[in-house]
Write a protein that holds these residues in place. Sequence first.
Motif, PDB file in Angstrom:
ATOM      1  N   PRO A 188       3.466   2.761   1.456  1.00  0.00           N
ATOM      2  CA  PRO A 188       3.585   1.831   2.589  1.00  0.00           C
ATOM      3  C   PRO A 188       4.578   0.698   2.307  1.00  0.00           C
ATOM      4  O   PRO A 188       4.730   0.278   1.155  1.00  0.00           O
ATOM      5  N   ASN A 214      -6.726  -4.823   0.192  1.00  0.00           N
ATOM      6  CA  ASN A 214      -5.326  -5.178   0.452  1.00  0.00           C
ATOM      7  C   ASN A 214      -4.540  -4.030   1.088  1.00  0.00           C
ATOM      8  O   ASN A 214      -3.477  -4.240   1.650  1.00  0.00           O
ATOM      9  N   CYS A 215      -5.056  -2.815   0.943  1.00  0.00           N
ATOM     10  CA  CYS A 215      -4.357  -1.649   1.489  1.00  0.00           C
ATOM     11  C   CYS A 215      -5.113  -1.062   2.681  1.00  0.00           C
ATOM     12  O   CYS A 215      -4.980   0.117   3.001  1.00  0.00           O
ATOM     13  N   LEU A 240      -3.050   1.536   4.840  1.00  0.00           N
ATOM     14  CA  LEU A 240      -1.697   1.103   5.196  1.00  0.00           C
ATOM     15  C   LEU A 240      -0.794   2.296   5.516  1.00  0.00           C
ATOM     16  O   LEU A 240       0.067   2.221   6.389  1.00  0.00           O
ATOM     17  N   ASN A 241      -0.981   3.412   4.780  1.00  0.00           N
ATOM     18  CA  ASN A 241      -0.138   4.584   5.044  1.00  0.00           C
ATOM     19  C   ASN A 241      -0.317   5.088   6.469  1.00  0.00           C
ATOM     20  O   ASN A 241       0.662   5.348   7.171  1.00  0.00           O
ATOM     21  N   GLU A 270      -6.251   4.337  -3.831  1.00  0.00           N
ATOM     22  CA  GLU A 270      -5.324   5.473  -3.769  1.00  0.00           C
ATOM     23  C   GLU A 270      -3.886   5.039  -3.495  1.00  0.00           C
ATOM     24  O   GLU A 270      -2.956   5.796  -3.722  1.00  0.00           O
ATOM     25  N   ILE A 271      -3.697   3.821  -2.995  1.00  0.00           N
ATOM     26  CA  ILE A 271      -2.332   3.374  -2.688  1.00  0.00           C
ATOM     27  C   ILE A 271      -1.759   2.498  -3.809  1.00  0.00           C
ATOM     28  O   ILE A 271      -0.722   2.814  -4.374  1.00  0.00           O
ATOM     29  N   CYS A 272      -2.439   1.399  -4.137  1.00  0.00           N
ATOM     30  CA  CYS A 272      -1.844   0.470  -5.112  1.00  0.00           C
ATOM     31  C   CYS A 272      -2.429   0.634  -6.507  1.00  0.00           C
ATOM     32  O   CYS A 272      -1.968  -0.020  -7.438  1.00  0.00           O
ATOM     33  N   GLU A 273      -3.450   1.482  -6.644  1.00  0.00           N
ATOM     34  CA  GLU A 273      -4.108   1.745  -7.918  1.00  0.00           C
ATOM     35  C   GLU A 273      -4.799   0.519  -8.492  1.00  0.00           C
ATOM     36  O   GLU A 273      -5.038   0.442  -9.700  1.00  0.00           O
ATOM     37  N   ARG A 286       4.960  -6.367  -1.459  1.00  0.00           N
ATOM     38  CA  ARG A 286       4.116  -7.140  -2.403  1.00  0.00           C
ATOM     39  C   ARG A 286       4.729  -7.116  -3.795  1.00  0.00           C
ATOM     40  O   ARG A 286       4.802  -8.124  -4.491  1.00  0.00           O
ATOM     41  N   PHE A 333       3.162  -2.456   0.577  1.00  0.00           N
ATOM     42  CA  PHE A 333       2.912  -2.376  -0.863  1.00  0.00           C
ATOM     43  C   PHE A 333       4.192  -2.724  -1.637  1.00  0.00           C
ATOM     44  O   PHE A 333       4.167  -3.487  -2.613  1.00  0.00           O
ATOM     45  N   ARG A 351      -9.444   6.532  -0.144  1.00  0.00           N
ATOM     46  CA  ARG A 351     -10.249   5.385  -0.585  1.00  0.00           C
ATOM     47  C   ARG A 351      -9.289   4.314  -1.057  1.00  0.00           C
ATOM     48  O   ARG A 351      -8.504   4.534  -1.982  1.00  0.00           O
ATOM     49  N   ARG A 368       4.183  11.291  -2.727  1.00  0.00           N
ATOM     50  CA  ARG A 368       3.162  10.601  -1.937  1.00  0.00           C
ATOM     51  C   ARG A 368       3.833   9.768  -0.842  1.00  0.00           C
ATOM     52  O   ARG A 368       5.042   9.734  -0.723  1.00  0.00           O
ATOM     53  N   THR A 369       3.021   9.058  -0.089  1.00  0.00           N
ATOM     54  CA  THR A 369       3.539   8.142   0.919  1.00  0.00           C
ATOM     55  C   THR A 369       3.368   6.722   0.396  1.00  0.00           C
ATOM     56  O   THR A 369       2.311   6.394  -0.136  1.00  0.00           O
TER      57      THR A 369
END
Lengths: 90, 443
Positions: B123, A32-33, A42-43, A10-13, B129, B126, A28, B120-121
């Motif tokens: 981080p 790495n996140c 991470l959020n 959900e964060i980095c896809e 990176r 990310f 989910r 969205r949020t």
Amino acid sequence: MLFTFSTACEICEDEDLQESRCKMCGARVCKNCFVESNGLCLNCEEAKCYLCGDYLSSRACNVCGKLVCEDHGTKKDEATICDECRLSDK
Amino acid sequence: MNGTEFHIGLDDIDDPGGRCTTHFASLVVELLSRHSVEWLDYPNLIRLNPGIPFRTRGNGAVALRFKSDSETISTTLPLIEQMIHDYIDETYPNTNPGFVIVENPISTDIQTLSKQALWRTIPIRFVQRLIKRDNLTHFSLGNGRGLVGALSAIGNTLKDDYTFEYLAYRRIDESSVKREVDPESVIEMDRIMGNRVFSNLDDKNRILIEPHGPDPVLYGIRGENASAVIEAATHVKSVQNVERWMVFRTNQATGEHLTNQVRIQDLRPYMAAIVRGHVDKSPRIHEGGFTVFGIKDDTSHIDCAVYEPTRQFRNTVNMLLIGDEVKVHASVRPKSRTHGLTLNLEGLEILHLSPIIKTESPLCPECKKRMKSAGTRKGFKCVNCGYKDPEGTKIETRIERKIDLGLYLPPLSAQRHLTRPLSRIKKNNSGKSFDMVRKWHDP
């Protein structure tokens, strides 16, 4: 447009999910996140309340800059003052 | 000019006690303009997700886009870094400036990041990176949070709808003094400029162009093109002097953050989302003047909150009834000890109003008095004249609702920078080219 989460992180896809689920927001995410030590994505790791760590923050304290949740910050007009700064009367 | 296209992103160069990323951007524009640069666009003021807790004020980042040579870049970058050190209040621990520079082309990943950052949020780790992977030139202080906005601003080239804002700045050492923008001059400006500018005054003719915080912004005028906002500024008077000004092209007033409809089970804290559902909990006014009601969709239920400063908007919400179908435009407020995940409303679309049916006994056809039931399946009888109607049934009357279908927004003074105001509902600059006017900043 109706948004739905794909099977990716959900964060980095990243598609290589190896699913971990954040215990605070339910996201989910990939490894790495995800912060293994506390089970947060991470959020949530970056947004959690500095004082209690149990809830996500609503704003940063205008005095010390720490992120605090609704229970540990007092709103005064546009400003937020955290409990630590309020009690120390900074 | 031959040269390379560069995009500089700036964010979090401010603090609650003063300073402002857009003001700092005007200093960088002044610096770069003294060197060999060809500006490709007005500075882009990119507003990002207004619901995140990391923001200082309006969660705005800036992107500067220009052609230049690598020598100019290598000369000016160290100067910009030093300017950041000199500008910020390093005693405030939550100032986390970020500065990123990207050479054309802007990668798909950066463009995707920009879209995500609207609602969205993101981080910090990310973005770090991404910066490391693409070997991007960058600079940050504190926890590096500013890198998120800086890179996100670069990726949003305002290909869809956009507007303009003229920002007038006062001297930074006068930031704590009252601005005293002349309301009469703003009313006159608004009258002269018509619909080429917007959101200058509220419904009671109170001026909205003057901020209230201790930042260097003296006033900001929003409009549909650069010439309009520059012309509008010539009509505005203030006690404090304009020390510098600059025109930004921006995603303000475009509603760009609210394009995703999300099911309740997919909502995450701080998201900006549109949620479609049926009212399943009646509006209730709480101590402090805020209203809470509930909606459900086929996945879950969630509470929706509307706060006191939203006045008429809150009154509209108070007229919702169970069964009404709505789309709420909202930021997702994280749960706390006292409430669960909650939608903080920024707008409300009423799609369907459930009928109010009033059921009554029929009137007596003889004496026009209301009859009474004569017993189960025995119809009605009139206690006044004795008339009996064994076939009579209850009469259903549909009561008119006091609200209509359509979109409702809070008053202008309570709207987000990104909210598309009602005056812009039918306006869209998407795909329209814009000219760089000769003078768009001073100095």
